[in-house]
Design an enzyme around this catalytic site. Structure first.
Site, mmCIF file in Angstrom:
data_model
loop_
_atom_site.group_PDB
_atom_site.id
_atom_site.type_symbol
_atom_site.label_atom_id
_atom_site.label_comp_id
_atom_site.label_asym_id
_atom_site.label_seq_id
_atom_site.Cartn_x
_atom_site.Cartn_y
_atom_site.Cartn_z
ATOM 1 N N GLY A 1 0.169 5.720 0.456
ATOM 2 C CA GLY A 1 -0.736 6.847 0.610
ATOM 3 C C GLY A 1 -0.001 8.160 0.453
ATOM 4 O O GLY A 1 1.130 8.209 -0.045
ATOM 5 N N TYR B 1 1.372 10.086 2.643
ATOM 6 C CA TYR B 1 2.565 10.335 3.455
ATOM 7 C C TYR B 1 3.211 9.058 3.970
ATOM 8 O O TYR B 1 4.074 9.103 4.845
ATOM 9 C CB TYR B 1 2.225 11.250 4.636
ATOM 10 N N ASP C 1 -10.754 10.405 8.498
ATOM 11 C CA ASP C 1 -10.448 9.890 7.159
ATOM 12 C C ASP C 1 -11.080 8.513 6.944
ATOM 13 O O ASP C 1 -10.441 7.596 6.441
ATOM 14 C CB ASP C 1 -8.941 9.826 6.937
ATOM 15 N N GLY D 1 0.821 -1.202 0.000
ATOM 16 C CA GLY D 1 0.000 0.000 0.000
ATOM 17 C C GLY D 1 0.855 1.252 0.000
ATOM 18 O O GLY D 1 2.017 1.229 0.409
ATOM 19 N N VAL E 1 3.351 1.126 2.922
ATOM 20 C CA VAL E 1 3.086 -0.008 3.801
ATOM 21 C C VAL E 1 3.682 -1.267 3.179
ATOM 22 O O VAL E 1 3.462 -1.541 1.994
ATOM 23 C CB VAL E 1 1.574 -0.205 4.054
ATOM 24 N N LYS F 1 4.160 0.268 8.385
ATOM 25 C CA LYS F 1 3.935 1.568 7.759
ATOM 26 C C LYS F 1 5.204 2.408 7.916
ATOM 27 O O LYS F 1 5.659 2.649 9.035
ATOM 28 C CB LYS F 1 2.750 2.289 8.386
#
Length: 486
Positions: free
Chosen positions: A222, A224, A336, A220, A227, A240
């Site tokens: 995103g 900032y 979020d 993953g 993962v 992360k």
């Protein structure tokens, strides 16, 4: 057994622990034990019991509630009654005799029934000395040969009805014991009930677990963080990785998840820091995000979700959000909530993830926070947040409504306008305008939450029920997107 009393004037929820004594003749796996207590396996903490028996401290959310006229702290779980089960046997062998007796167990304990078992637990907030405030209480059942060690002098104050003669305790008594206290059992010591916290890993462990952050391990990415999948100390994990200049998000997530233990919230296992990056280590949730299963699932190797799976995911996600809103000592707003932040396990049960934008808000009638900048994801933001930078728990409620819209229609939070292909429209307003049937639902609840009038706790109650699957199917059929396959 006496309950740990509470009232509305005291803190109503805390993290507590239950001592699970492994019964002779039972060979339950950690997964099965976790299911009994409605927790994740990561909330089972091994502890050596009598004769080197493998026992566990089970971290649970302990809530003030009323059960058959008794107001006290309980952790409620569901138990599926098996053929031959009796209440007394299950209470003793599965829950170490820590189930509060209501009185109608014989009638309810029928094979095939799901029975609520209320386990006694305790919170010290508002009850202990200044030194004790915030400490964790363990519910412990006395075994043959147990004695109160000298370090248990503070326990007497927590069990006044049972320890009027501090030199005497009896087998089967349920005591409330502070973590850090010691229980002796003849020539054997159960050891100290030390408070758990996230593990601090060293950077070498993190690098080895992820094969030095090999791109093939990336699961993953995103705005900032990245993962990575890894094997750390024999356990599958998700790591992360954030740059050090994103330490604000790192500490926000660490601060929240250190205090959150719930089966519908992704479990934080630990953290680490390097020269240029900081790392959070989570349980690995095998089936990816809800977004992967809703939007082009076949391209990602998944089958489309059934209606029963969709309704269960809705309930699970609502319970996770409800927990951070209403059942933690301090209230948090996630800020979020979206389909990419809802993860699915092997059984397609949902867990809320990614707390990097979470904010603490006060528990008041107008529990709002004026944000300094707009955060969140387009399509999930309520008008109040966009116009006034206003943050309340209702911000998450609105986003959850968008999530329900995605589950019902199979479409993304922002959809292309058929008349203007270059323009994106909000799914929530498109669906709600397409059919009033979506707006008048169970007990007049606005299922899409666009008015943001009901707390998530109301959603949890109203989303439960055998008719929900049929309603999801009917809502899909009545929306503008009924011609789209789900």
């Amino acid at each position: 057994m006496y309950p740990f009393n509470c009232s509305q004037s005291t803190t109503t929820t805390c993290n507590a622990s239950l001592y699970h004594a492994t019964s002779l003749g039972r060979h339950d796996s950690t997964r099965q034990i976790a299911t009994y207590y409605s927790v994740n396996e990561t909330q089972l903490h091994p502890i050596t019991g009598i004769h080197n028996r493998q026992d566990y401290l089970v971290t649970v959310p302990c809530s003030c509630g009323t059960v058959s006229g008794t107001t006290a702290y309980f952790h409620a779980v569901n138990y599926a009654v098996q053929q031959g089960d009796t209440f007394s046997d299950v209470s003793a062998e599965v829950y170490s005799g820590q189930v509060w007796v209501v009185g109608d167990e014989k009638q309810r304990f029928v094979a095939g029934n799901n029975v609520t078992m209320n386990l006694v637990c305790g919170c010290l907030d508002g009850k202990g000395t200044e030194e004790e405030e915030g400490e964790v209480i363990v519910t412990y059942t006395v075994e043959d040969g147990d004695t109160l060690a000298a370090s248990l002098s503070r326990v007497v104050g927590l069990n006044e009805l049972l320890t009027q003669n501090p030199g005497f305790i009896d087998v089967g008594w349920v005591l409330y014991v502070l973590k850090g206290s010691q229980v002796g059992c003849g020539d054997f010591e159960k050891g100290y009930f030390d408070a758990e916290g996230p593990v601090r890993y060293n950077i070498e462990e993190i690098e080895e677990a992820t094969n030095n952050f090999d791109e093939s391990k990336k699961i993953g990415e995103g705005g900032y963080a990245k993962v990575f999948f890894g094997i750390l100390r024999g356990q599958e994990v998700a790591v992360k990785m954030m740059r050090s200049n994103k330490s604000k998000e790192f500490y926000a997530e660490l601060k929240v998840l250190c205090k959150v233990h719930h089966i519908n919230v992704v479990e934080l296992l630990g953290y680490a820091s390097g020269d240029d990056h900081v790392f959070l280590v989570y349980e690995y949730v095998r089936n990816g995000s809800l977004s992967d299963h809703l939007h082009d699932p076949l391209l990602r190797g998944y089958q489309p979700l059934s209606w029963s799976a969709r309704t269960q995911i809705a309930v699970d996600a609502a319970k996770g959000i409800e927990y951070i809103h209403d059942h933690t000592k301090t209230r948090y707003v996630h800020r979020d909530i979206k389909s990419t932040n809802i993860l699915l396990d092997d059984c397609l049960r949902a867990k809320v993830a990614d707390f990097g934008l979470a904010k603490l808000v006060e528990r008041s009638n107008d529990d709002e926070l004026i944000a300094t900048r707009l955060v969140g994801t387009p399509g999930y933001l309520p008008p109040e947040s966009v116009k006034e930078l206003q943050v309340t728990s209702k911000t998450d409620v609105f986003a959850f409504g968008v999530l329900l819209g995605e589950l019902i229609t199979g479409k993304r939070a922002l959809v292309r306008d058929n008349k203007e292909p270059g323009r994106l429209k909000s799914l929530i307003t498109t669906v709600s305008a397409s059919s009033t049937h979506l707006r008048i639902t169970l007990k007049n609840m606005d299922i899409l939450c666009i008015k943001m009038v009901q707390p998530v706790s109301d959603l949890v109650r109203n989303l439960s029920g055998s008719s929900l699957e049929d309603q999801f199917r009917n809502w899909h059929a009545s929306s503008l997107f009924s011609s789209y396959p789900i």
